[in-house]
Design a protein around this motif. Sequence first.
Motif, mmCIF file in Angstrom:
data_model
loop_
_atom_site.group_PDB
_atom_site.id
_atom_site.type_symbol
_atom_site.label_atom_id
_atom_site.label_comp_id
_atom_site.label_asym_id
_atom_site.label_seq_id
_atom_site.Cartn_x
_atom_site.Cartn_y
_atom_site.Cartn_z
ATOM 1 N N MET A 1 0.720 -1.486 -0.288
ATOM 2 C CA MET A 1 -0.027 0.117 -0.155
ATOM 3 C C MET A 1 0.686 1.226 -0.740
ATOM 4 O O MET A 1 1.717 1.393 0.802
ATOM 5 N N ARG A 2 1.020 2.292 -1.201
ATOM 6 C CA ARG A 2 1.004 3.556 -1.258
ATOM 7 C C ARG A 2 0.506 4.200 -0.186
ATOM 8 O O ARG A 2 -0.175 4.886 0.478
ATOM 9 N N SER A 3 1.970 5.198 0.836
ATOM 10 C CA SER A 3 1.573 6.490 1.396
ATOM 11 C C SER A 3 1.131 7.342 0.924
ATOM 12 O O SER A 3 1.688 7.418 -0.078
ATOM 13 N N LYS B 1 3.939 6.830 8.604
ATOM 14 C CA LYS B 1 2.691 7.283 7.383
ATOM 15 C C LYS B 1 1.117 7.058 7.263
ATOM 16 O O LYS B 1 0.673 6.566 7.535
ATOM 17 N N TYR C 1 -1.751 6.215 5.175
ATOM 18 C CA TYR C 1 -2.827 4.787 3.708
ATOM 19 C C TYR C 1 -4.255 5.590 4.076
ATOM 20 O O TYR C 1 -5.240 5.787 5.229
ATOM 21 N N TYR D 1 -8.269 7.076 7.081
ATOM 22 C CA TYR D 1 -7.104 6.583 6.637
ATOM 23 C C TYR D 1 -6.826 5.951 7.330
ATOM 24 O O TYR D 1 -6.284 5.628 8.840
ATOM 25 N N TYR D 2 -5.157 5.408 7.663
ATOM 26 C CA TYR D 2 -4.688 4.313 8.422
ATOM 27 C C TYR D 2 -3.234 5.030 8.923
ATOM 28 O O TYR D 2 -2.838 5.612 8.134
#
Length: 348
Positions: free
Chosen positions: A1-3, A19, A21, A110-111
């Motif tokens: 998964m891209r931040s 970060k 995500y 968001y995470y």
Amino acid sequence: MRSIWNGNISFGLVSIPIKMYPATEDHAVSFRQVHSKDGGRIRYRKVCELEDKQIDAAEIGKAYEDADGTLIPITDEDLARLPLPTTRALEIQAFVSAADIDPLQMGDAYYLGANGPAAAKPYALLREALKRSEKVAITKYAHRGRERLGMLRVVGDAIAMHRLLWPDEVRTPVGVAPKEKVTIRDAELDLADTLMNTLGEVDLSELHDEYQEALDSLVAAKMAGATPTAEPGEAPAGAQVVDLMAALRDSVRSARQARGEEAGEKAEAEGAGEEAEATVHPLRARKKAAAPANKAPAAKKTAAAAKKGAEKAGAKAGAKAGAKKAAAKKAPAKKQAAAKRAGGRTAS
């Protein structure tokens, strides 16, 4: 998964590198605009008004437009030098109960992941503190050119953040509620409660996007060169409610049928108590239409027969009543005669 964002969580004097995500994803089918006549793609090109030519994304910057139309360039360096502690940090302001957050304020989710091994312990500390307190953290941060509000909460072993709207960004529901004054009876509320109990609860993971499935089938059929066979859905019924109680009763009946026979039987068994609580007023009887002319003689014959039957029944009842009266009169006479005979025997 891209931040999509790197920064820190500022928890007092504790700084936690994180970060960000995206926590959600959109599964909707994306359509392209085409020229209906020949199927050609419709594209939007970014053109400079002064040079009248297309500009690449790398050459495009930001500017603020003044009231008179003057454009004031604003660079990324200008934004980075803003004297805000939230430029590269999520600064926790307070810890509150989740019930204090208006759901209307909640936006994208968001995470937040720990950025590097050194962030693991302070990250876990904040996570466990949120768990034990059963509260959420309210934070401020800068993202996409503006300062925003966020809410941090624990999801599994991770910390999630919900973007919050500022209170003044939530509109008040002026003019939304009906202006007409209505009276809700207890019987209507009781029947509405019965309907709610009949529908019961649902596991959200079992729900699915039926429209998306139908759209996927449509696209697959088009790609295969087949003619779509799906029929249009039923048009929604009008909003005019003639009899609210009847509509509620029909809704309860339909809900019980949809739950299956076993659930329906259980609902019927429990329904006696539920319906006893929900006092249902019967519908007003509709006026019967006049009988057709060709059925009038039959109705007269039936009425005449009923009258004769009633007369016969009355005559029989009268005869029985007369017999009982006669028997009642004869009883004292028999007693007197018996007494005289007994007296004569005694004298002799």
